[in-house]
Design an enzyme around this catalytic site. Sequence first.
Site, PDB file in Angstrom:
ATOM      1  N   ASP A 151       0.905  -1.020   0.382  1.00 20.88           N
ATOM      2  CA  ASP A 151      -0.226   0.106   0.479  1.00 20.88           C
ATOM      3  C   ASP A 151       0.747   1.152   0.038  1.00 20.88           C
ATOM      4  O   ASP A 151       1.607   1.460   1.453  1.00 20.88           O
ATOM      5  CB  ASP A 151      -0.724   0.151   0.900  1.00 20.88           C
ATOM      6  CG  ASP A 151      -1.772  -1.203   1.389  1.00 20.88           C
ATOM      7  OD1 ASP A 151      -2.490  -1.724   0.003  1.00 20.88           O
ATOM      8  OD2 ASP A 151      -2.643  -1.673   2.359  1.00 20.88           O
ATOM      9  N   ASP A 318     -13.869  -4.176  -1.377  1.00 19.03           N
ATOM     10  CA  ASP A 318     -13.530  -3.507  -0.188  1.00 19.03           C
ATOM     11  C   ASP A 318     -14.668  -3.578  -0.243  1.00 19.03           C
ATOM     12  O   ASP A 318     -15.092  -2.976   0.923  1.00 19.03           O
ATOM     13  CB  ASP A 318     -12.858  -1.692  -0.412  1.00 19.03           C
ATOM     14  CG  ASP A 318     -11.025  -2.400  -1.309  1.00 19.03           C
ATOM     15  OD1 ASP A 318     -11.298  -3.167  -1.381  1.00 19.03           O
ATOM     16  OD2 ASP A 318     -10.928  -1.109  -1.570  1.00 19.03           O
TER      17      ASP A 318
END
Length: 477
Positions: A151, A318
Amino acid sequence: CSGAPLKGLGVIPGKVVKFDETKRSVPHIGWNGTVRHQQSRAMRYLDEHAHEENGEEVYFVHSYYAPLGEENREWVLTRTTYEGQEFISSVQRGCVVATQFHPEKSGVTGLNFIKGFLESVEDGTLAQTTPLPTNPTAHTTLVKRIVVALDVRSNDHGDLVVTKGDQYDVRESDESNGTSTGRGGVRNLGKPVALASRYYQEGADEIAFLNITSFRQGVIEDMPMLQVLEEASKGIFVPLTVGGGIRSYVDKESGKTYSALEVASRYFRAGADKVSIGSDAVHAAEDYYISNHTKTGETSIESISQVYGVQAVVISIDPKRVYLTSPTSVSPSTLSPNIQHTVVTLPPSQTGPNGEQYCWYQCTVKGGREPRDICAISVAKAAEALGAGEIMLNCIDMDGQCNGFDLALMKAVRGAVSIPVIASSGAGKEEHFREVFEETGVQAALAAGMFHRKEVEIVDVKRCLERSGIKARISGN
C-alpha cells in the site's frame, strides 16, 4: 473468440480453443510446470525433471490453448496440464521457438530460459534438438500463488512510503492528549522499490502496488508512483499489479479529459502487467444492473480488457459486513431490483458483535470511506460479465486483524464466478493461507503487514502449504 473460427498463419498445424469455463477457472493464471518432449539447447540451464518435484514452474496467463495432436506433435517442446486439460506450453522446430508461458515473468527460471535461448542463437546450436521419450501419465499442477501487496501513499513529509492500515486506517494512534485518536503520522514500513525487490528475492509469486490515495488526484500526473513502477520492473521478474485511480477523469489544471484506458496504458508502459480497478468497478456494476445488464463498451473494465485482454484487468472489492439477525432480514437494494444482496452464514468463530450468524457484504468506494447499496457477490458477477479476468477480494472487517481471511466471503464469491479469486485481508500466520486454500478454493492469497513486519517469511508460508499437500512454488525467485 465469438463467431466463425479464424484462420491462423498455417505455420503450425492444429487449432487454438478456449478453456472450458464450466470445468476450471478462466483465464489460466499463475505458475505451472512443464513436461519436456524435446531436448533443446534453449533449455540448457533448466532441470529436465523439474515437473516431478516443485521447482522451475513458469508463469502463465491465458484463456486459449493449443491442444496436442498427431499433426503438431513434432513441434511440441513442452506440454502442461491445467486441471485435467493438457496443452502445448512451448514449441520448437529448428530455430523457431515460441512459448505459451511468459519467461520474462517467470523469475530465475524464465531468465535461465532466455539465457539459454540467446546463447544457443549465438553459438549456433539452437536447432540441435533431440526427441525425448514422453510419459503420458506425467502431469503438472497449477500451484497456489502467494501475492504481496504494498500500500503506497505519500506521508506527511511528501515522501512515497509503504504503509499498512488497521481496517483501512493507515495512521498511527495519536495518544499525545491521553486518548487514541488514530490521527498520528502515516505508518512508514519502508520504501516501495526496496521492499518489492526484497519480496521478489524471497519468492513472492506476484507483487501488487496499491496507490491508496490516488482517488484524490490523476494518475497521469502522479509521476512518483509511475517512477516506482518503472524502477521496480527493471529488476523484478514476476508479475506486477498496480491499482489506484484507474478511471476516467478531468485534469483540473489543463481541463483535459483522460480515459480509463489512457490511465491504464500509462501504467502498462511503466511496467505493470495488470491493473486493479476498485471504486470504478463498483460504479460500473451498479450501472450494469440498473440498465438491465447492458454492456456499453465504455466502462473502464470493458475498454481496458478489449484492448489488453481480460487477464490484464483485476477488480479489487472492498466490502464490509452488515450483520443480520436472520437470513430474511436483509433490506432490498435501493438502486435496482436487479441487485440482490446475498446473505452469508458466518462460522461460529466469526459471528457479529451481538452473536449475529448472518450478514451481507456491502461494497465500499473511495478506499472504504463510502458505502454503496450493492453486495460483493453482485459486483463480482457484474465485473466478470463486463470483462474482468480476476477478483482481488478484501474485507474491511478483517483488515489488519491478523485473525485469518474471511472464509465465508471468499467461499461465496469463489462459488459465484468462474474467474480466479485472490483472497485478501486478515492473514497473520502461515496456517491462515492453508485454511483459505483448503476451505474456499481460491487460486491465490495476498498479505502485506505480516511480511512487512517480518513476522512471517514467504518461504515459511509455502512450506506450510507443502506440508498440507498444497502445491506452492518454493524454488525462490
